[in-house]
Design an enzyme around this catalytic site. Structure first.
Site, short mmCIF file in Angstrom:
data_model
loop_
_atom_site.label_atom_id
_atom_site.label_comp_id
_atom_site.label_asym_id
_atom_site.label_seq_id
_atom_site.Cartn_x
_atom_site.Cartn_y
_atom_site.Cartn_z
N TYR A 60 -47.02 1.81 29.15
CA TYR A 60 -45.89 0.88 29.15
C TYR A 60 -45.01 1.14 30.37
O TYR A 60 -44.25 2.12 30.42
CB TYR A 60 -45.05 1.01 27.87
CG TYR A 60 -45.77 0.69 26.57
CD1 TYR A 60 -46.95 -0.05 26.55
CD2 TYR A 60 -45.27 1.13 25.35
CE1 TYR A 60 -47.61 -0.34 25.36
CE2 TYR A 60 -45.92 0.84 24.15
CZ TYR A 60 -47.09 0.10 24.17
OH TYR A 60 -47.73 -0.18 22.98
N ALA A 281 -37.31 -4.02 21.21
CA ALA A 281 -35.97 -4.53 21.54
C ALA A 281 -35.61 -4.07 22.94
O ALA A 281 -36.06 -3.03 23.40
CB ALA A 281 -34.94 -4.02 20.54
#
Ligand SMILES: NC(=O)c1ccc[n+]([C@@H]2O[C@H](COP(=O)([O-])OP(=O)(O)OC[C@H]3O[C@@H](n4cnc5c(N)ncnc54)[C@H](OP(=O)(O)O)[C@@H]3O)[C@@H](O)[C@H]2O)c1
Length: 316
Positions: A60, A281
Site C-alpha cells: 500500500y 478512511a
C-alpha cells in the site's frame, strides 16, 4: 467499542478495524495523493474512539502506508493490534509482482517491522495465493516466523477453502481476510461456514466496496490517478445501477441513523462468522462517521428487505 474474538484463539478485535490502503497515496493501485498529517490524525482518532486494530500491507503506497501507521502509533503500541501482509513486491519502476517464496517473505517481514517501528507483528497474512508458487511453503515460513517470535498470529487473505485446509494441516490459520459487501457475497456459501467450524477468524475487507457504498460517493471527486477511475464498477453503465441500489438502501439506513456506508458495514457484521470489518478512511471525519456502525444491529425484517433490494439489483 464492541469486540469479538478472532477465531478460536483470539485476540479480541474491535468490530471495526482501520483499513490503511487508501492512505498509502500514489502507486499503481493508489487512491491519488495522500495527506499524511490527516492520515495520522485519522488513525489516532480511530484509536481514541475504540478501534483497537489496523490493517495495512507493504504494497500500500509501496511502503508508505506502513510508515504512516508506524508514525501514528508511536507511544501507543500497547493499544493497538497491528496487522500487515506479505506476498506483493515491487521494483524501482513501481511494478508489482507476486512473490510468496520463503526467502522473499523473510526479507519482507524485516522491512515491515522497520517501517512500522515495532518489534513484533501482531497478525501476519499472506496477501494473495500464487498458483505459480507453493502456498504451503509460504505457510511453513509463516509458522517459522511465529515460532521465532517475529509475528504473533498468522493468517491468509483471498484464500479458498481448499487452500485453508492444506494450511491448517501444517498449523492453525488464525484468520482469513476476504472481500465481503453487498456486491461480493461469495464467501457466504462455503468459506464462512468453514471458518466458523475451524476456529478461523474472519476480517472482511472493502465492506463499502471501496467507498462506492458509502452513500456519499461522487465520481467527479476522484483524482485522475485513483485506481477506481479505471474500474468497471465505478464507471458507466454499472455506476448508475450501483448508485441506484445505494439510493434504494437510504431509507433503511436512515431508520438506524446511519449513512448507507454504516448500514453496509453493519450488514457484514450481522454474520456470526465475521470477527471484524476493515473499514478504510482517509480523514477524521470519515472515521468518526464509520465507527458508529459498530453500534448498529440491523433487525431481521430489514435484513430481509435488504435481501429483496439486492435481488432486484441482481435481476437487472
Ligand atoms: N486483502 C486484500 O486483498 C484487501 C483488498 C482490499 C482492501 N483490503 C483492506 O481492507 C480495507 C478496507 O477496504 P477498502 O479501503 O477497499 O474499502 P472500504 O472500507 O469499503 O471503503 C473505504 C473508502 O471509502 C471512502 N469512505 C470511508 N469512509 C467514508 C465516509 N464516512 N463517507 C464517505 N466515504 C467514505 C474512502 O474513500 P474516498 O473518500 O476516497 O471515497 C475510503 O478510502 C483496506 O484499507 C485494506 O486494509 C484488503
Amino acid at each position: 467499542m464492541k469486540k469479538r474474538k478472532l477465531g478460536a484463539r483470539g485476540p479480541e478485535l474491535s468490530v471495526i478495524g482501520f483499513g490503511a490502503w487508501a492512505i498509502g497515496g500514489q502507486w499503481r493501485w493508489g487512491w491519488g495523493a495522500t495527506d499524511e498529517a490527516e492520515a495520522v490524525r485519522a488513525i489516532q482518532r480511530a484509536l481514541n474512539l475504540g478501534v483497537n486494530w489496523i490493517d495495512t500491507a507493504p504494497v500500500y503506497g509501496l511502503g508508505r502506508s506502513e510508515e504512516i501507521v508506524g508514525k501514528a502509533i508511536q507511544g501507543r503500541r500497547d493499544e493497538v493490534i497491528v496487522a500487515t501482509k506479505c506476498g506483493l513486491r515491487w521494483n524501482e519502476a513501481g511494478e508489482i509482482r507476486h512473490d510468496i517464496s520463503p526467502s522473499s517473505i523473510r526479507a519482507e517481514v524485516e522491512d515491515s517491522l522497520r517501517r512500522l517501528r515495532i518489534d513484533v507483528i501482531d497478525l501476519y497474512q499472506i496477501h494473495w495465493p500464487n498458483p505459480n508458487q507453493s502456498e504451503i511453503n509460504a505457510w511453513a515460513e509463516l509458522l517459522k516466523l511465529k515460532k521465532e517470535g517475529k509475528v504473533r498470529r498468522i493468517g491468509v487473505s483471498n484464500f479458498d477453502v481448499k487452500l485453508m485446509r492444506q494450511c491448517e494441516k501444517a498449523g492453525h490459520v488464525d484468520s482469513l481476510q476476504p472481500p465481503y459487501n453487498f456486491f461480493q457475497r461469495e464467501i457466504e456459501t462455503n468459506i464462512l461456514p468453514y471458518c466458523r467450524e475451524h476456529g478461523v477468524g474472519v476480517v472482511v475487507y472493502s465492506p463499502m466496496y471501496s467507498g462506492l457504498l458509502s452513500g456519499r460517493f461522487d465520481r467527479s471527486r476522484l483524482a485522475a490517478d485513483d485506481w477506481r477511475t479505471g474500474h468497471p464498477m465505478f464507471n458507466e453503465p454499472k455506476l448508475s445501477h450501483n448508485l441506484q441500489l445505494v439510493d434504494s438502501l437510504r431509507p433503511i439506513a436512515e431508520k438506524y441513523g446511519q449513512p448507507v456506508g454504516g448500514l453496509a458495514v453493519a450488514w457484514t457484521l450481522r454474520h456470526a462468522a465475521v470477527t471484524s470489518a476493515i473499514v478504510g478512511a482517509r480523514s477524521t471525519r470519515q472515521v468518526e462517521e464509520n465507527v458508529k456502525a459498530a453500534d448498529c444491529t440491523i433487525d431481521d425484517q430489514d435484513v430481509q428487505e435488504i435481501e429483496a433490494l439486492l435481488q432486484q439489483y441482481n435481476a437487472h
